[in-house]
Scaffold this active site. Structure first.
Site, PDB file in Angstrom:
ATOM      1  N   GLU A   1       0.868  -1.166   0.000  1.00  0.00           N
ATOM      2  CA  GLU A   1       0.000   0.000   0.000  1.00  0.00           C
ATOM      3  C   GLU A   1       0.915   1.229   0.000  1.00  0.00           C
ATOM      4  OE1 GLU A   1      -2.590   0.327   3.382  1.00  0.00           O
ATOM      5  OE2 GLU A   1      -3.397   2.214   2.640  1.00  0.00           O
TER       6      GLU A   1
ATOM      7  N   ARG B   1       5.862 -12.909   9.225  1.00  0.00           N
ATOM      8  CA  ARG B   1       6.301 -11.528   9.132  1.00  0.00           C
ATOM      9  C   ARG B   1       7.681 -11.391   9.764  1.00  0.00           C
ATOM     10  NH1 ARG B   1       2.626  -7.492   8.221  1.00  0.00           N
ATOM     11  NH2 ARG B   1       3.440  -5.496   8.904  1.00  0.00           N
TER      12      ARG B   1
ATOM     13  N   LYS C   1       4.631   1.055   8.896  1.00  0.00           N
ATOM     14  CA  LYS C   1       4.737   2.350   8.224  1.00  0.00           C
ATOM     15  C   LYS C   1       4.082   3.452   9.044  1.00  0.00           C
ATOM     16  CE  LYS C   1       3.395   0.161   4.512  1.00  0.00           C
ATOM     17  NZ  LYS C   1       2.510   0.024   3.391  1.00  0.00           N
TER      18      LYS C   1
HETATM   19  P1  ATP Z   1       2.972  -1.935   7.565  1.00  0.00           P
HETATM   20  O1  ATP Z   1       2.200  -2.428   8.736  1.00  0.00           O
HETATM   21  O2  ATP Z   1       4.404  -1.738   7.809  1.00  0.00           O
HETATM   22  O3  ATP Z   1       2.344  -0.750   6.913  1.00  0.00           O
HETATM   23  P2  ATP Z   1       1.731  -3.632   5.717  1.00  0.00           P
HETATM   24  O4  ATP Z   1       1.628  -5.091   5.893  1.00  0.00           O
HETATM   25  O5  ATP Z   1       0.520  -2.806   5.919  1.00  0.00           O
HETATM   26  O6  ATP Z   1       2.943  -3.135   6.557  1.00  0.00           O
HETATM   27  P3  ATP Z   1       1.847  -3.429   2.896  1.00  0.00           P
HETATM   28  O7  ATP Z   1       2.344  -2.251   2.170  1.00  0.00           O
HETATM   29  O8  ATP Z   1       0.415  -3.732   2.831  1.00  0.00           O
HETATM   30  O9  ATP Z   1       2.372  -3.263   4.349  1.00  0.00           O
HETATM   31  O10 ATP Z   1       2.699  -4.722   2.543  1.00  0.00           O
HETATM   32  C1  ATP Z   1       3.112  -5.132   1.275  1.00  0.00           C
HETATM   33  C2  ATP Z   1       3.562  -6.546   1.373  1.00  0.00           C
HETATM   34  O11 ATP Z   1       4.686  -6.625   2.234  1.00  0.00           O
HETATM   35  C3  ATP Z   1       2.478  -7.429   1.943  1.00  0.00           C
HETATM   36  O12 ATP Z   1       2.379  -8.604   1.193  1.00  0.00           O
HETATM   37  C4  ATP Z   1       2.940  -7.692   3.337  1.00  0.00           C
HETATM   38  O13 ATP Z   1       2.506  -8.947   3.753  1.00  0.00           O
HETATM   39  C5  ATP Z   1       4.455  -7.585   3.211  1.00  0.00           C
HETATM   40  N1  ATP Z   1       5.048  -7.182   4.479  1.00  0.00           N
HETATM   41  C6  ATP Z   1       4.798  -6.055   5.185  1.00  0.00           C
HETATM   42  N2  ATP Z   1       5.480  -6.048   6.344  1.00  0.00           N
HETATM   43  C7  ATP Z   1       6.198  -7.189   6.368  1.00  0.00           C
HETATM   44  C8  ATP Z   1       7.104  -7.773   7.298  1.00  0.00           C
HETATM   45  N3  ATP Z   1       7.410  -7.167   8.440  1.00  0.00           N
HETATM   46  N4  ATP Z   1       7.657  -8.973   6.982  1.00  0.00           N
HETATM   47  C9  ATP Z   1       7.368  -9.572   5.829  1.00  0.00           C
HETATM   48  N5  ATP Z   1       6.524  -9.091   4.922  1.00  0.00           N
HETATM   49  C10 ATP Z   1       5.942  -7.920   5.175  1.00  0.00           C
HETATM   50 MG    MG Z   2      -0.869  -1.638   5.893  1.00  0.00          MG
END
Ligand code: ATP
Ligand code: MG
Length: 753
Positions: free
Chosen positions: A31, A258, A268
């Site tokens: 995102e 994760r 983020k």
């Molecule tokens: P955040 O909570 O940091 O905003 P998110 O999961 O909302 O992370 P996205 O931008 O939706 O972030 O994630 C893009 C991809 O990266 C998704 O497939 C998510 O599963 C993966 N991802 C995000 N954070 C991690 C992590 N800490 N370890 C492994 N994969 C991750």
């Molecule tokens: Mg997110």
């Protein structure tokens, strides 16, 4: 790099073999609401890595379904990160918003077959009606609307005829499903917000659960790889594709753990707070765990990919020690970068018996590194050494220069101290030394024994540079927030001196400064007039002493955890415990997993629960703190009991102490075995919740930070966090964060400039 085989790769191989999929298509679907972090690097490594190794392709898709938080600058940062890590996405960057029309049409279809309805309950009612894990939910009366009415309302939602929150579109599945996510999940909501790409065309936006599976399908994704928190969403994913009767091949979702690392925050949202609250200097601040931050600091893409490979792909979430990442960058640079000399805190040395100057030849690499190369190193009568490489009253075991102990100047001669010159205040300003002409490095016939070789630079040729010494941004392993920021995370040394060979006009230059660490010419601030170097990492793990680790190397540690965390299926007993934790005790999957898989921990947890009914807080401490102790000690060696842990948690529950103080007390308990209550009393650690005691501290903090007050008043409301953090710090973490938050917020509103 040779990625280790993992369960995802096994699945992919089987699907290719059985013909379930013809071509491997994956996607990385962030995102665009912040800069990507090291967790995203793991996801990039997995998705792009698998596509590449099985001759498929990987899409880069911006999951832009939430118009309030997204922005093109984040899109650019995400593209940069993927490219920098060395991967190429298939075709153009894709956007979920490109599929809004198609997704909308699919929603209409679901309505037509009676599988979706417009609901008009309030948000609150929707939550109430959902039920709990032990009670079935109740379906909204609006679920009985006719297809015609639903179609009409949904179209008017799209056209912007209703306010935000007035209606939603929901899937009609099962309000008593044991998977709570299946209780008529939301598919669309109304949002009157400008979208950074779609503009004002849409007043409704699809929810993740509806948009994601359909976007995957539209793009022909074969393996939709995501993190564990989406495990329960998989049922919706499949339901949507199934009900719409979409023609195969369909995508399938698989989850992996994760990545979490200690001493930092990762999401983020939390990173945004640090950036907007001015705690760091932008998204690429070298102290942040963002890919842009690591890049600016001087990490190489190879080191990050190597780290992702080392931590592996497992089905159990775990916290990885940041020292493992630091190990990876050291390991990468060790044989790659030239070794040169820099003096951070210069002390002048005049070599009384040396006249003129000479040019020495010094190798860039030590003998055990298979690389070659050397530079000219000027030597002269006046040089600088590191101030703490001289000691007038040396402690035992001090191997460097003293009034009676000689030392070798690296690549040059041995010197001895003859005279110490001091200023009026007694500070040493200069050393008068003598060199030994026959002691030249490489052809030493002097027979003089020295215990160490130190760095130095020739005064005339040395160049002044700025060196930024970065350390961990947070001072504790699991930071709660800004109050845990390490006050010494950045030290700027303005007047460091480097030998001339360090001055570079090549971008992307990295060096080892002998005995100091690895450094990187700052890609943005470095100029000829003012060269700037960032510290990438020290030569040794300076934090490991503090955490009294065992002597395994990071590589061994990672491998071990990998095996521990691998996809070993749970036994029946473990599974039963796990289900009980999730369903009855409401623990999250990470805590449940850690506790259920470890017999000692679950037994410990059970006993603590007998003493105190506080499942979540107990689980947190036991799965983190107690688990860490049990890694290093036998159960019988522990100085604390489950009952004492319960006492500790009780004090958190009734707000006697804060979470932060609880950790401090826990440390004490591990050492002394003392009762937590007694520790609190002895050390006066009781949480301060009385406004009369907190208010004066707030006034003081505000008075000390007039600039930030001005910024806050001008609209930077994120600085609330700054002020709260300062107040908590001023009380040694003893103030009740909730009370502080409320009071600070009130005071800031009324404070006058
Ligand atoms: P955040 O909570 O940091 O905003 P998110 O999961 O909302 O992370 P996205 O931008 O939706 O972030 O994630 C893009 C991809 O990266 C998704 O497939 C998510 O599963 C993966 N991802 C995000 N954070 C991690 C992590 N800490 N370890 C492994 N994969 C991750
Ligand atoms: Mg997110």
């Amino acid at each position: 790099m040779n990625e280790s085989k993992n369960f995802l790769r096994t699945i992919v191989e089987e699907d290719l073999k059985s013909g379930k999929c013809k071509e491997v298509v994956t996607r990385f679907p962030p995102e665009p609401n912040g800069f990507p972090h090291i967790g995203h690097a793991k996801s990039i490594f997995i998705n792009f890595g698998i596509a590449r190794d099985y001759n498929g392709h990987c899409n880069l898709r911006m999951d832009d379904t939430n118009p309030t938080t997204e922005d093109t600058k984040y899109v650019e940062a995400l593209k940069d990160a993927v490219e920098w890590l060395g991967y190429e996405w298939d075709g153009n960057v894709r956007f979920t918003s490109d599929y809004f029309s198609k997704i909308y049409d699919y929603a209409i279809e679901l309505i037509k077959i009676g599988k979706a309805y417009v609901d008009s309950l309030t948000e609150e009612e929707i939550r109430e009606y959902r039920g709990t894990v032990i009670e079935a939910g109740k379906r909204s009366k609006y679920a009985q609307r006719s297809v015609q009415e639903n179609l009409d309302l949904f179209e008017r939602m799209k056209n912007g005829e209703f306010q935000d929150g007035e209606h939603v579109l929901r899937a009609k599945i099962d309000m008593s499903a044991s998977n709570m996510k299946m209780r008529d999940p939301l598919l669309y909501r109304i949002r009157h917000t400008h979208h950074f790409r779609a503009g004002d065309e849409w007043a409704v936006y699809p929810m993740y659960d509806f948009a994601h599976c359909l976007s995957d399908y539209i793009e022909g994704v074969s393996h939709s790889l995501c993190t564990l928190e989406f495990e329960n969403n998989r049922d919706i994913y499949n339901w949507v594709l199934e009900e719409l009767n979409l023609e195969p091949p369909r995508p399938y979702q698989y989850e992996f753990a994760r990545l979490g690392i200690n001493y930092t925050v990762m999401s983020k949202r939390k990173l945004l707070e640090l950036v907007e609250g001015d705690f760091v200097k932008g998204w690429d601040d070298p102290r942040l765990p963002t890919i842009a931050g690591y890049r600016r600091k001087g990490y190489t893409p190879e080191s990050i990919l190597n780290f992702c490979d080392l931590v592996g792909v497992a089905k159990a979430n775990s916290m990885v020690d940041v020292s493992q990442l630091e190990f990876c960058i050291r390991d990468d640079l060790n044989t790659k970068v030239p070794r040169v000399m820099c003096v951070l805190d210069p002390l002048k040395v005049t070599i009384a018996n040396y006249d003129g100057s000479e040019e020495l030849t010094a190798s860039y690499y030590p003998d055990d590194v298979p690389k070659e190369g050397s530079r000219v190193l000027p030597f002269s009568r006046e040089i600088y050494i590191e101030r703490d490489d001289f000691n007038e009253n040396p402690p035992k075991g001090y191997f460097r220069l003293t009034p009676t102990q000689s030392v070798r100047l690296k690549h040059a001669y041995i010197i001895s101290c003859k005279e110490i010159i001091k200023d009026a205040n007694g500070n040493i300003t200069e050393i008068i030394a003598e060199y030994h002409p026959t002691s030249k490095s490489g052809s030493d016939t002097s027979g003089i024994k020295v215990k160490s070789a130190i760095q130095w630079v020739s005064a005339k040729e040395a160049k002044k540079v700025e060196v930024r010494l970065y350390d961990r941004l947070f001072s504790c392993e699991a930071p709660q927030g800004v109050e845990d920021i390490n006050p010494d995370s950045l030290k700027v040394v303005k007047n460091a001196l480097v030998e001339p060979a360090v001055i570079t006009d090549k971008p992307d230059e990295r060096f080892q400064f002998e005995r100091q660490g690895y450094f990187y010419a700052d890609p943005i601030d470095y100029t000829d007039e003012k060269p700037v170097f960032n510290k990438i990492v020290g030569l040794k793990d300076s934090w490991s002493k503090k955490s009294q680790k065992t002597k395994t190397t990071p590589k061994q540690q990672v491998k071990k955890e990998q095996i521990d965390g691998e996809v070993v299926p749970m036994t029946e007993t473990q599974k039963a415990l796990y289900d009980n934790y999730i369903n009855e005790l409401k623990l999250n999957s990470e805590l449940s997993n850690t506790l259920a898989r470890d017999e000692q921990l679950s037994a410990f947890y059970k006993e603590a629960l007998n003493a105190l009914e506080s499942p979540v807080n107990l689980a947190n401490i036991i799965a983190n703190e107690v688990a860490r102790e049990l890694k290093e000690h036998q159960l019988s060696e522990l100085k604390f009991t489950p009952k004492q842990i319960a006492e500790l948690v009780k004090m958190i529950d009734d707000a006697t102490i804060s979470n932060k103080i609880a950790k401090q007390i826990f440390e004490e308990m591990t050492k002394s075995g003392e009762n937590p209550k007694k520790i609190v009393e002895d050390k006066g650690l009781i949480q301060i919740s009385d406004p009369a005691k907190i208010s004066p501290i707030i006034d003081e903090v505000i008075a000390k930070n007039p600039d930030n007050l001005v910024k806050f008043k001008a609209g930077n409301t994120k600085l609330l966090g700054f002020f709260v953090g300062q107040v908590l710090k001023a009380t040694g973490g003893k103030a009740n964060p909730k009370v502080v938050n409320e009071l600070v917020s009130l005071r800031l509103q009324s404070a006058e400039l």
